[in-house]
Design a protein around this motif. Structure first.
Motif, PDB file in Angstrom:
ATOM      1  N   THR A  93      -3.690   5.781   4.627  1.00  0.00           N
ATOM      2  CA  THR A  93      -4.649   5.404   3.579  1.00  0.00           C
ATOM      3  C   THR A  93      -4.552   3.933   3.177  1.00  0.00           C
ATOM      4  N   ARG A  94      -3.521   3.227   3.612  1.00  0.00           N
ATOM      5  CA  ARG A  94      -3.428   1.809   3.248  1.00  0.00           C
ATOM      6  C   ARG A  94      -4.522   1.036   3.975  1.00  0.00           C
ATOM      7  N   ALA A  95      -5.300   0.259   3.231  1.00  0.00           N
ATOM      8  CA  ALA A  95      -6.431  -0.463   3.820  1.00  0.00           C
ATOM      9  C   ALA A  95      -6.656  -1.790   3.108  1.00  0.00           C
ATOM     10  N   LEU A  96      -7.188  -2.749   3.840  1.00  0.00           N
ATOM     11  CA  LEU A  96      -7.577  -4.036   3.280  1.00  0.00           C
ATOM     12  C   LEU A  96      -8.924  -3.873   2.592  1.00  0.00           C
ATOM     13  N   TYR A  97      -8.983  -4.189   1.305  1.00  0.00           N
ATOM     14  CA  TYR A  97     -10.270  -4.101   0.609  1.00  0.00           C
ATOM     15  C   TYR A  97     -10.896  -5.462   0.364  1.00  0.00           C
ATOM     16  N   GLN A 248      -5.528  -8.380   0.257  1.00  0.00           N
ATOM     17  CA  GLN A 248      -5.461  -7.393  -0.820  1.00  0.00           C
ATOM     18  C   GLN A 248      -5.653  -5.969  -0.274  1.00  0.00           C
ATOM     19  N   ASN A 249      -4.621  -5.152  -0.437  1.00  0.00           N
ATOM     20  CA  ASN A 249      -4.607  -3.788   0.092  1.00  0.00           C
ATOM     21  C   ASN A 249      -4.630  -2.764  -1.030  1.00  0.00           C
ATOM     22  N   TYR A 250      -5.158  -1.582  -0.708  1.00  0.00           N
ATOM     23  CA  TYR A 250      -5.039  -0.460  -1.626  1.00  0.00           C
ATOM     24  C   TYR A 250      -4.568   0.757  -0.854  1.00  0.00           C
TER      25      TYR A 250
END
Length: 287
Positions: A93-97, A248-250
């Motif tokens: 689920t970690r992704a660059l937003y 920036q990741n979420y």
């Protein structure tokens, strides 16, 4: 009958609790994520997004200590990655937003054209930056000032081989003696009766310091474009190559991948979500 009603109310209470999405996020998202949450709630009645903003590093520490949250938005990639490595994030689920942009902001009353050289003017006696120990925007600010020769590495810094480290190699969490223990600020002080760096706990507090006290600050573009800062000030957008890159990741936190959490997670990455982020000054993945 009363017993049956009690069971029903308990079930409804559990459903209502599950319909809340708890988000902890970097302070540069203060305006953009608030709008995203409002749009999402309007499209998904019954789901409430609870937002808390602060320092990425401090939230990371709190999450490792048991802070209850469903989604974590960081101003850089390292903290979500560390959560993954510690088994505290949902795999995959970690992704660059977005990629963060920084600006040099100046109070209009100073009468200066914004840009790195403006900081040498005698009118600029204080500069607000986020604390680089735990705030990614503070790290970007320090590297920006170094890039333009306004801060210089100290060969006697209390970290071995500090002068030769790349930006990505600097152990930021260990810089607890203040920036000037590691960098020489004499280019910022030359010709002035006084000069000091003033630290905010996160980039939102840093913006408040710049607005209310220092009259100059290295801030996040998504905050600077808001009328609360754009009306009383002017700003210069730093080139991406001039500072530490803010990837920036979420990430969804472990055990929190409920349908409503995943719905908001996907909404942020949707076409509508990306457009909101773009409007607030974020550079989007692939752009």
């Amino acid at each position: 009958m009363k017993k049956l009603l009690g069971v029903i109310f308990l079930a409804l209470g559990a459903a209502w609790a599950q319909a809340q999405v708890r988000v902890v996020a970097a302070a540069d998202l203060q305006y953009a994520l608030t709008e995203l949450a409002q749009r999402f709630e309007a499209q998904n009645p019954g789901i409430r997004v609870q937002l808390s903003f602060g320092s990425s590093g401090k939230f990371y520490t709190q999450l490792t200590q048991g802070l209850e949250a469903d989604l974590y938005f960081s101003a850089e990639a390292i903290y979500p990655r560390l959560l993954e490595e510690r088994g505290l994030a949902e795999p995959g689920t970690r992704a660059l937003y977005a990629v963060g942009r920084i600006v040099l902001w100046l109070d209009r009353r100073l009468g200066l054209d914004p840009g790195p050289q403006a900081l040498k003017d005698p009118k600029v006696t204080q500069l607000a930056i986020a604390n680089p120990v735990h705030a990614p925007y503070g790290r970007a600010a320090v590297t920006l000032l170094e890039h333009y020769g306004l801060l210089k590495r100290r060969p006697d810094a209390p970290i071995p081989n500090f002068a030769r480290l790349r930006w990505e190699e600097i152990p930021w969490e260990r810089l607890d003696r203040g920036v000037e223990a590691y960098w020489d600020a004499s280019p910022l002080k030359a010709g002035k009766a006084s000069f000091s760096l003033v630290y905010g706990e996160n980039i939102s507090q840093t913006a408040q310091l710049a607005l209310a006290a220092t009259r100059a600050g290295v801030l996040a573009l998504p905050l600077a474009v808001h009328e609360s800062l754009s009306r009383p000030g002017v700003y210069w957008v730093a080139p991406l190559e001039s500072h530490l890159r803010l990837e920036q990741n979420y990430v969804v936190l472990r055990g929190k991948a409920r349908p409503e959490v995943m719905a908001f997670y996907r909404f942020v990455g949707s076409r509508e979500g990306r457009e909101v982020l773009r409007r607030y000054g974020f550079l989007l993945p692939g752009e």
